[in-house]
Structure formats: structure tokens, C-alpha cells
Design a protein around this motif. Sequence first.
Motif, PDB file in Angstrom:
ATOM      1  N   PRO A 168      11.592   2.249 -27.481  1.00 35.03           N
ATOM      2  CA  PRO A 168      12.284   3.369 -26.613  1.00 35.03           C
ATOM      3  C   PRO A 168      11.451   4.026 -27.137  1.00 35.03           C
ATOM      4  O   PRO A 168      11.860   4.093 -28.798  1.00 35.03           O
ATOM      5  N   THR A 169      10.938   5.743 -26.720  1.00 36.20           N
ATOM      6  CA  THR A 169      10.933   6.404 -27.511  1.00 36.20           C
ATOM      7  C   THR A 169      11.157   8.004 -27.118  1.00 36.20           C
ATOM      8  O   THR A 169      11.090   9.118 -27.605  1.00 36.20           O
ATOM      9  N   GLY A 170      11.910   8.106 -25.244  1.00 36.52           N
ATOM     10  CA  GLY A 170      12.206   9.256 -24.775  1.00 36.52           C
ATOM     11  C   GLY A 170      11.350  10.009 -24.595  1.00 36.52           C
ATOM     12  O   GLY A 170      11.605  10.742 -24.218  1.00 36.52           O
ATOM     13  N   THR A 171       9.771   9.239 -24.434  1.00 34.86           N
ATOM     14  CA  THR A 171       9.341  10.380 -24.065  1.00 34.86           C
ATOM     15  C   THR A 171       8.850   9.256 -22.331  1.00 34.86           C
ATOM     16  O   THR A 171       8.251   8.336 -22.414  1.00 34.86           O
ATOM     17  N   PRO A 172       8.853  10.550 -20.942  1.00 36.41           N
ATOM     18  CA  PRO A 172       8.545   9.631 -19.725  1.00 36.41           C
ATOM     19  C   PRO A 172       7.338   9.457 -20.415  1.00 36.41           C
ATOM     20  O   PRO A 172       6.855   9.613 -20.497  1.00 36.41           O
ATOM     21  N   MET A 173       6.961   7.977 -18.953  1.00 33.12           N
ATOM     22  CA  MET A 173       5.180   7.491 -18.960  1.00 33.12           C
ATOM     23  C   MET A 173       5.134   7.783 -16.747  1.00 33.12           C
ATOM     24  O   MET A 173       6.279   7.601 -16.376  1.00 33.12           O
ATOM     25  N   ARG A 174       3.847   7.881 -17.277  1.00 37.82           N
ATOM     26  CA  ARG A 174       3.186   7.994 -15.890  1.00 37.82           C
ATOM     27  C   ARG A 174       2.304   6.831 -15.574  1.00 37.82           C
ATOM     28  O   ARG A 174       1.035   6.504 -16.430  1.00 37.82           O
ATOM     29  N   PHE A 175       2.410   5.718 -14.739  1.00 38.93           N
ATOM     30  CA  PHE A 175       1.038   5.238 -14.352  1.00 38.93           C
ATOM     31  C   PHE A 175       1.002   4.699 -12.868  1.00 38.93           C
ATOM     32  O   PHE A 175       2.068   4.764 -12.288  1.00 38.93           O
ATOM     33  N   GLU A 176       0.097   4.066 -12.447  1.00 38.05           N
ATOM     34  CA  GLU A 176      -0.489   3.568 -10.819  1.00 38.05           C
ATOM     35  C   GLU A 176      -0.224   2.466 -11.092  1.00 38.05           C
ATOM     36  O   GLU A 176      -0.246   1.356 -12.097  1.00 38.05           O
ATOM     37  N   ALA A 177       0.060   1.974 -10.135  1.00 32.00           N
ATOM     38  CA  ALA A 177       0.817   0.512  -9.148  1.00 32.00           C
ATOM     39  C   ALA A 177       0.010   0.675  -7.810  1.00 32.00           C
ATOM     40  O   ALA A 177       0.075   1.655  -6.945  1.00 32.00           O
ATOM     41  N   VAL A 178      -0.453  -0.994  -8.184  1.00 34.49           N
ATOM     42  CA  VAL A 178      -0.483  -1.857  -6.109  1.00 34.49           C
ATOM     43  C   VAL A 178       0.302  -2.743  -6.065  1.00 34.49           C
ATOM     44  O   VAL A 178      -0.153  -3.544  -6.936  1.00 34.49           O
ATOM     45  N   ASP A 179       0.762  -3.056  -5.235  1.00 32.07           N
ATOM     46  CA  ASP A 179       1.458  -4.000  -5.282  1.00 32.07           C
ATOM     47  C   ASP A 179       0.327  -5.001  -3.950  1.00 32.07           C
ATOM     48  O   ASP A 179       0.404  -4.084  -2.728  1.00 32.07           O
ATOM     49  N   LEU A 180       0.241  -6.495  -3.534  1.00 33.33           N
ATOM     50  CA  LEU A 180      -0.399  -7.135  -2.437  1.00 33.33           C
ATOM     51  C   LEU A 180       0.887  -8.091  -2.168  1.00 33.33           C
ATOM     52  O   LEU A 180       1.567  -8.151  -2.707  1.00 33.33           O
ATOM     53  N   LEU A 181       1.312  -7.503  -0.909  1.00 35.90           N
ATOM     54  CA  LEU A 181       2.467  -8.506  -0.241  1.00 35.90           C
ATOM     55  C   LEU A 181       1.571  -9.462   0.833  1.00 35.90           C
ATOM     56  O   LEU A 181       1.368  -8.690   1.676  1.00 35.90           O
ATOM     57  N   ARG A 182       2.104 -10.993   1.195  1.00 35.02           N
ATOM     58  CA  ARG A 182       1.563 -11.258   2.154  1.00 35.02           C
ATOM     59  C   ARG A 182       2.716 -11.863   2.302  1.00 35.02           C
ATOM     60  O   ARG A 182       3.945 -12.086   1.873  1.00 35.02           O
ATOM     61  N   HIS A 183       2.600 -11.846   3.961  1.00 34.47           N
ATOM     62  CA  HIS A 183       3.405 -12.462   4.587  1.00 34.47           C
ATOM     63  C   HIS A 183       2.839 -13.740   6.009  1.00 34.47           C
ATOM     64  O   HIS A 183       1.662 -13.533   6.352  1.00 34.47           O
ATOM     65  N   ALA A 184       4.032 -14.207   6.441  1.00 33.65           N
ATOM     66  CA  ALA A 184       3.659 -14.742   7.783  1.00 33.65           C
ATOM     67  C   ALA A 184       4.554 -14.765   8.764  1.00 33.65           C
ATOM     68  O   ALA A 184       5.864 -14.990   8.294  1.00 33.65           O
ATOM     69  N   ASP A 185       5.729 -14.901   9.986  1.00 37.97           N
ATOM     70  CA  ASP A 185       6.290 -15.098  10.296  1.00 37.97           C
ATOM     71  C   ASP A 185       7.307 -14.042  10.232  1.00 37.97           C
ATOM     72  O   ASP A 185       8.357 -14.120  10.273  1.00 37.97           O
ATOM     73  N   GLY A 186       7.040 -12.991   9.815  1.00 40.92           N
ATOM     74  CA  GLY A 186       7.629 -12.150   9.721  1.00 40.92           C
ATOM     75  C   GLY A 186       8.854 -11.912   8.078  1.00 40.92           C
ATOM     76  O   GLY A 186       9.431 -11.565   8.051  1.00 40.92           O
ATOM     77  N   VAL A 187       7.937 -12.990   7.104  1.00 41.94           N
ATOM     78  CA  VAL A 187       8.604 -13.288   5.917  1.00 41.94           C
ATOM     79  C   VAL A 187       7.468 -12.683   5.415  1.00 41.94           C
ATOM     80  O   VAL A 187       6.437 -13.323   5.400  1.00 41.94           O
ATOM     81  N   PHE A 188       8.372 -12.249   3.984  1.00 43.08           N
ATOM     82  CA  PHE A 188       7.227 -12.325   2.900  1.00 43.08           C
ATOM     83  C   PHE A 188       6.805 -13.468   2.060  1.00 43.08           C
ATOM     84  O   PHE A 188       7.419 -13.987   1.994  1.00 43.08           O
ATOM     85  N   THR A 189       5.979 -14.008   1.876  1.00 39.81           N
ATOM     86  CA  THR A 189       5.778 -15.474   1.010  1.00 39.81           C
ATOM     87  C   THR A 189       5.391 -14.605  -0.522  1.00 39.81           C
ATOM     88  O   THR A 189       5.284 -15.791  -0.981  1.00 39.81           O
ATOM     89  N   ARG A 190       4.959 -13.968  -0.966  1.00 40.07           N
ATOM     90  CA  ARG A 190       4.264 -13.637  -2.109  1.00 40.07           C
ATOM     91  C   ARG A 190       3.485 -12.118  -2.694  1.00 40.07           C
ATOM     92  O   ARG A 190       3.145 -11.624  -1.741  1.00 40.07           O
ATOM     93  N   LYS A 191       4.093 -11.775  -3.275  1.00 43.35           N
ATOM     94  CA  LYS A 191       4.131 -10.279  -4.256  1.00 43.35           C
ATOM     95  C   LYS A 191       3.213 -10.203  -5.213  1.00 43.35           C
ATOM     96  O   LYS A 191       3.464 -11.025  -6.562  1.00 43.35           O
ATOM     97  N   ASP A 192       2.269 -10.065  -5.108  1.00 39.60           N
ATOM     98  CA  ASP A 192       1.714  -9.695  -6.554  1.00 39.60           C
ATOM     99  C   ASP A 192       1.237  -8.245  -6.826  1.00 39.60           C
ATOM    100  O   ASP A 192       1.208  -7.503  -5.986  1.00 39.60           O
ATOM    101  N   THR A 193       1.432  -7.697  -7.615  1.00 38.72           N
ATOM    102  CA  THR A 193       1.822  -6.721  -8.756  1.00 38.72           C
ATOM    103  C   THR A 193       0.638  -6.074  -9.658  1.00 38.72           C
ATOM    104  O   THR A 193       0.555  -6.761 -10.142  1.00 38.72           O
TER     105      THR A 193
END
Length: 102
Positions: free
Chosen positions: A64-89
Motif C-alpha cells: 500500500p502506498t495510498g496512491t490511487p491506481m487506474r488500469f484497464e481490464a477485459v472479462d470474457l464471460l462464457r454462457h450456456a442455457d442462461g448460465v455463466f460457465t466461465r469467466k476469464d479476466t
Amino acid sequence: MDGFEEISGTQALRELFGYFFTAMPDYAAEITRVVIGRDLVVLEYVITATLAAPFPIGDETGTPTGTPMRFEAVDLLRHADGVFTRKDTYVDGFAMRKGLGL
């Protein structure tokens, strides 16, 4: 992400998110783009947070430094039959490491 093993199951996911929100209590994510496909949802977002507890990244640990950080991310959410089956970040590791003081 380096430093974290692949997890499976609702309880394991809750525990991992609990760790993130403890380490970064002011965590906020702003969704910048959503793409919905037949069996895949893609979320692009920007994370802002201030580290409040040690955070491992591979063989290193951000402190911890007390300095705010900012970064980008992407989630890939796989789903089948209305249910999420996998999440990759995927995160901008360079920006995240910089924010962690590494």
C-alpha cells in the motif's frame, strides 16, 4: 492473473472477490464497452482503486502506498442455457504493476 490459481465454483469466486475488495476497498469499475454474442459476453472496463493491503503479482507483492491506481481490464464471460460457465479476466499488467509500485 499472475499470482492467482484458476478457481472453480461459487464459493471460491466469492472468496477471491472478497480478497480483492479487502485489498482495494475503494475498488470501482466503469464499463466502457459490452459485446454480447451467442455464447460469449465481452466486458471492457476501467478499474480505479487504492491498495490497502499487500497484493501478490507473480513473485512480487505490491504494498500500500495510498496512491490511487487506474488500469484497464477485459472479462470474457462464457454462457450456456442462461448460465455463466466461465469467466476469464485480462488486465493491463503494466499499468496495474505501476499502480502497485512494482
